[in-house]
Motif scaffolding. Structure first.
Motif, mmCIF file in Angstrom:
data_model
loop_
_atom_site.group_PDB
_atom_site.id
_atom_site.type_symbol
_atom_site.label_atom_id
_atom_site.label_comp_id
_atom_site.label_asym_id
_atom_site.label_seq_id
_atom_site.Cartn_x
_atom_site.Cartn_y
_atom_site.Cartn_z
ATOM 1 N N GLN A 194 -15.976 2.935 11.490
ATOM 2 C CA GLN A 194 -15.203 2.741 10.260
ATOM 3 C C GLN A 194 -13.762 3.209 10.434
ATOM 4 O O GLN A 194 -12.838 2.543 9.969
ATOM 5 C CB GLN A 194 -15.862 3.485 9.100
ATOM 6 C CG GLN A 194 -17.164 2.860 8.656
ATOM 7 C CD GLN A 194 -17.823 3.635 7.529
ATOM 8 O OE1 GLN A 194 -17.184 4.400 6.822
ATOM 9 N NE2 GLN A 194 -19.122 3.430 7.360
ATOM 10 N N LYS A 205 -11.927 0.632 12.414
ATOM 11 C CA LYS A 205 -11.638 -0.536 11.562
ATOM 12 C C LYS A 205 -10.436 -0.250 10.659
ATOM 13 O O LYS A 205 -9.554 -1.104 10.495
ATOM 14 C CB LYS A 205 -12.880 -0.873 10.719
ATOM 15 C CG LYS A 205 -12.697 -1.964 9.710
ATOM 16 C CD LYS A 205 -12.765 -3.315 10.330
ATOM 17 C CE LYS A 205 -12.774 -4.380 9.240
ATOM 18 N NZ LYS A 205 -12.519 -5.691 9.776
ATOM 19 N N ASN A 207 -8.157 -6.044 0.571
ATOM 20 C CA ASN A 207 -9.131 -5.694 1.604
ATOM 21 C C ASN A 207 -9.043 -4.253 2.085
ATOM 22 O O ASN A 207 -10.058 -3.571 2.183
ATOM 23 C CB ASN A 207 -8.991 -6.643 2.797
ATOM 24 C CG ASN A 207 -9.149 -8.081 2.388
ATOM 25 O OD1 ASN A 207 -9.827 -8.395 1.418
ATOM 26 N ND2 ASN A 207 -8.500 -8.972 3.094
ATOM 27 N N TYR A 225 -11.826 -1.323 1.549
ATOM 28 C CA TYR A 225 -12.502 -0.755 2.715
ATOM 29 C C TYR A 225 -12.284 0.756 2.785
ATOM 30 O O TYR A 225 -13.192 1.505 3.118
ATOM 31 C CB TYR A 225 -12.040 -1.427 4.012
ATOM 32 C CG TYR A 225 -12.959 -1.096 5.166
ATOM 33 C CD1 TYR A 225 -14.171 -1.757 5.317
ATOM 34 C CD2 TYR A 225 -12.636 -0.093 6.070
ATOM 35 C CE1 TYR A 225 -15.042 -1.436 6.347
ATOM 36 C CE2 TYR A 225 -13.504 0.241 7.107
ATOM 37 C CZ TYR A 225 -14.697 -0.439 7.234
ATOM 38 O OH TYR A 225 -15.561 -0.104 8.254
ATOM 39 N N HIS A 279 -15.147 3.530 2.803
ATOM 40 C CA HIS A 279 -15.259 4.530 3.860
ATOM 41 C C HIS A 279 -15.296 5.953 3.298
ATOM 42 O O HIS A 279 -16.123 6.767 3.716
ATOM 43 C CB HIS A 279 -14.108 4.399 4.858
ATOM 44 C CG HIS A 279 -14.026 5.582 5.757
ATOM 45 N ND1 HIS A 279 -14.984 5.852 6.718
ATOM 46 C CD2 HIS A 279 -13.137 6.607 5.815
ATOM 47 C CE1 HIS A 279 -14.683 6.983 7.328
ATOM 48 N NE2 HIS A 279 -13.571 7.457 6.800
#
Length: 134
Positions: free
Chosen positions: A20, A23, A50, A54, A58
């Motif tokens: 994560q 990313k 996005n 995210y 996380h």
């Protein structure tokens, strides 16, 4: 352009969280690249949809993980997440209200916070997990 290069130094040794974090670094670097290439509208739309989603996913995942392992500094860690979310929201609102300078500040803030957060704050629960022998 890459602002944060992923390295072993950023790894915690917790596969899902490392995945994560990687990313998030990739998404921030992509956002910065889009901005530098002059695609501000697309970059901002991508960032505000996005990346923000995210990042929230996380942080929630990380908090649940720390709760599951019994990390004693969970509440303090949650406060750092809340502080980040608050400062992020303030910069985002400044940008949405027309302060174009706020966008660059938001990017710089997100990069520096993520890097220092992984290197300092997140390392604490990774060390705690290792000490537990997990």
């Amino acid at each position: 352009m890459v602002l944060i290069e992923w390295s072993e130094e950023l790894e915690l040794g917790i596969p899902e969280i490392d995945k994560q974090h990687k990313k998030l670094v990739e998404m921030l670097n992509e956002f910065y690249t889009e901005l530098e290439e002059g695609h501000q509208k697309e970059a901002v739309e991508h960032f505000l949809k996005n990346l923000e989603d995210y990042l929230n996913f996380h942080l929630d995942y990380e908090e649940k993980f720390m709760e599951e392992i019994g990390f004693p500094q969970l509440e303090t860690h949650k406060k750092t997440h809340e502080m980040f979310k608050k400062l992020y929201a303030e910069e985002k609102n400044r940008y949405l209200e027309g302060d174009l300078k706020a966008l660059r500040e938001l990017v710089a803030f997100a990069f520096s916070w993520l890097f220092s957060h992984i290197m300092k704050t997140d390392k604490k629960y990774a060390e705690f997990l290792k000490e537990k022998g997990a």
